[in-house]
Design a protein around this motif. Structure first.
Motif, short mmCIF file in Angstrom:
data_model
loop_
_atom_site.label_atom_id
_atom_site.label_comp_id
_atom_site.label_asym_id
_atom_site.label_seq_id
_atom_site.Cartn_x
_atom_site.Cartn_y
_atom_site.Cartn_z
N UNK A 1 0.85 -1.19 0.00
CA UNK A 1 0.00 0.00 0.00
C UNK A 1 0.89 1.25 0.00
N UNK A 2 0.25 2.39 -0.21
CA UNK A 2 0.95 3.67 -0.20
C UNK A 2 0.30 4.61 0.80
N UNK A 3 1.14 5.42 1.43
CA UNK A 3 0.66 6.49 2.31
C UNK A 3 1.43 7.75 1.98
N UNK A 4 0.72 8.86 1.80
CA UNK A 4 1.35 10.16 1.59
C UNK A 4 1.16 10.94 2.87
N UNK A 5 2.26 11.40 3.47
CA UNK A 5 2.19 12.10 4.76
C UNK A 5 2.74 13.51 4.60
N UNK A 6 1.95 14.48 5.06
CA UNK A 6 2.33 15.90 5.06
C UNK A 6 2.87 16.25 6.43
N UNK A 7 4.08 16.77 6.48
CA UNK A 7 4.68 17.17 7.76
C UNK A 7 4.07 18.48 8.21
#
Length: 133
Positions: free
Chosen positions: A123-129
């Motif tokens: 799976x993929x996860x995009x995380x914004x800091x």
């Protein structure tokens, strides 16, 4: 001669993490992947968690291998000074942080439920800091 058959363990699912919003390439990103709500966002309370450090300069995309299929949440800390912990000023984090599914941050960290996602395969996860100071 007797042949011994061994079952191959299924491959570990991979979570491909992409990170945006890092304010600098200094230090490292501390990564916590846990399946325990009681251990989120601090994986130190979960012996089965996956903890790793990724150089901030190389943290735009990296892989985390989940122990098995399940429901997980990811917490990231941008440890800019490399002391292996989140530095705080009074009660506010001095360093950046981010969570899987990018939940809204009000007071304190988000719940496990708001950051959790299913892992059944890769799976993929995009995380914004986010940075408070």
């Amino acid at each position: 001669m007797l042949a011994v058959l061994t079952a191959n363990a299924p491959p570990q699912p991979t979570v491909e993490v992409s990170v945006t919003g890092l304010r600098s390439a200094k230090g490292q990103l501390l990564v916590c992947l846990t399946a325990k709500a009681s251990a989120f966002p601090d994986c130190s309370k979960d012996k089965g968690s996956v903890r790793m450090a990724v150089r901030a300069a190389e943290a735009a995309r990296f892989d985390v291998h989940a122990p098995a299929a399940g429901t997980y949440a990811i917490a990231l800390v941008h440890d800019e000074n490399g002391n292996d912990k989140m530095d705080k000023a009074v009660f506010l984090p001095r360093e950046g942080f981010g969570f899987s599914r990018n939940p809204t941050i009000t007071v304190g960290p988000p719940s496990f439920q708001s950051a959790s996602f299913a892992v059944a395969g890769d799976v993929r996860q995009s995380i914004r800091m986010k940075y408070m100071l």
